[in-house]
Design a protein around this motif. Structure first.
Motif, mmCIF file in Angstrom:
data_model
loop_
_atom_site.group_PDB
_atom_site.id
_atom_site.type_symbol
_atom_site.label_atom_id
_atom_site.label_comp_id
_atom_site.label_asym_id
_atom_site.label_seq_id
_atom_site.Cartn_x
_atom_site.Cartn_y
_atom_site.Cartn_z
ATOM 1 N N ALA A 93 0.867 -1.184 0.000
ATOM 2 C CA ALA A 93 0.000 0.000 0.000
ATOM 3 C C ALA A 93 0.898 1.227 0.000
ATOM 4 O O ALA A 93 1.979 1.217 0.603
ATOM 5 C CB ALA A 93 -0.916 0.007 1.220
ATOM 6 N N PHE A 94 0.444 2.295 -0.673
ATOM 7 C CA PHE A 94 1.226 3.534 -0.726
ATOM 8 C C PHE A 94 0.285 4.708 -0.952
ATOM 9 O O PHE A 94 -0.534 4.685 -1.872
ATOM 10 C CB PHE A 94 2.258 3.479 -1.864
ATOM 11 N N ALA A 95 0.397 5.713 -0.100
ATOM 12 C CA ALA A 95 -0.383 6.944 -0.242
ATOM 13 C C ALA A 95 0.580 8.124 -0.133
ATOM 14 O O ALA A 95 1.444 8.159 0.745
ATOM 15 C CB ALA A 95 -1.454 7.043 0.830
ATOM 16 N N TRP A 96 0.416 9.075 -1.036
ATOM 17 C CA TRP A 96 1.314 10.244 -1.097
ATOM 18 C C TRP A 96 0.494 11.497 -1.346
ATOM 19 O O TRP A 96 -0.216 11.570 -2.342
ATOM 20 C CB TRP A 96 2.328 10.047 -2.219
ATOM 21 N N LYS A 97 0.571 12.437 -0.421
ATOM 22 C CA LYS A 97 -0.094 13.733 -0.562
ATOM 23 C C LYS A 97 -1.584 13.570 -0.888
ATOM 24 O O LYS A 97 -2.132 14.254 -1.745
ATOM 25 C CB LYS A 97 0.586 14.582 -1.639
ATOM 26 N N GLY A 98 -2.240 12.594 -0.248
ATOM 27 C CA GLY A 98 -3.666 12.396 -0.427
ATOM 28 C C GLY A 98 -4.067 11.490 -1.575
ATOM 29 O O GLY A 98 -5.243 11.248 -1.793
ATOM 30 N N THR A 99 -3.088 10.944 -2.320
ATOM 31 C CA THR A 99 -3.368 10.037 -3.438
ATOM 32 C C THR A 99 -2.927 8.630 -3.058
ATOM 33 O O THR A 99 -1.761 8.415 -2.724
ATOM 34 C CB THR A 99 -2.622 10.479 -4.712
ATOM 35 N N GLU A 100 -3.862 7.677 -3.101
ATOM 36 C CA GLU A 100 -3.541 6.283 -2.801
ATOM 37 C C GLU A 100 -3.411 5.509 -4.104
ATOM 38 O O GLU A 100 -4.261 5.616 -4.990
ATOM 39 C CB GLU A 100 -4.622 5.668 -1.928
ATOM 40 N N LEU A 101 -2.328 4.744 -4.226
ATOM 41 C CA LEU A 101 -2.094 3.973 -5.451
ATOM 42 C C LEU A 101 -2.972 2.731 -5.490
ATOM 43 O O LEU A 101 -3.211 2.098 -4.467
ATOM 44 C CB LEU A 101 -0.622 3.565 -5.553
#
Length: 98
Positions: A78-86
């Motif tokens: 799982a990966f989320a960056w600046k409010g965006t989840e992949l």
């Protein structure tokens, strides 16, 4: 005084997603780095279960941020960056950098 009021108003105007911490789950919790790991200005901290969070970091697409992190810490589920989840496809592409 006006500067402080303006700064406070600006801080409240920032969307919640922009304030959300970056997070990831490592595929292999044993690969979690000890202490803090700084990647592209984000300071990552992981627990013994492979759950990691970071605040800060450069403004960049989540897919690029994921590739940069995975290259240093290993594959993620799982990966989320600046409010965006992949999603699954993006995670698979990201993990190719591991």
């Amino acid at each position: 005084m006006r500067i402080l009021i303006a700064a406070a108003a600006l801080a409240l105007a920032v969307p919640a997603a922009a304030q959300a911490p970056n997070r990831l789950t490592l595929a292999d919790p044993a690969s979690a780095p000890s202490g803090r790991t700084i990647i592209d200005g984000a300071s990552w901290s992981c627990d013994e279960n492979g759950q990691c969070v970071a605040n800060g970091g450069r403004s960049q697409p989540a897919t690029r941020a994921c590739r940069r992190v995975v290259a240093k810490v290993g594959a993620v589920t799982a990966f989320a960056w600046k409010g965006t989840e992949l999603d699954e496809a993006q995670l698979a592409e990201c993990n190719a950098a591991a």
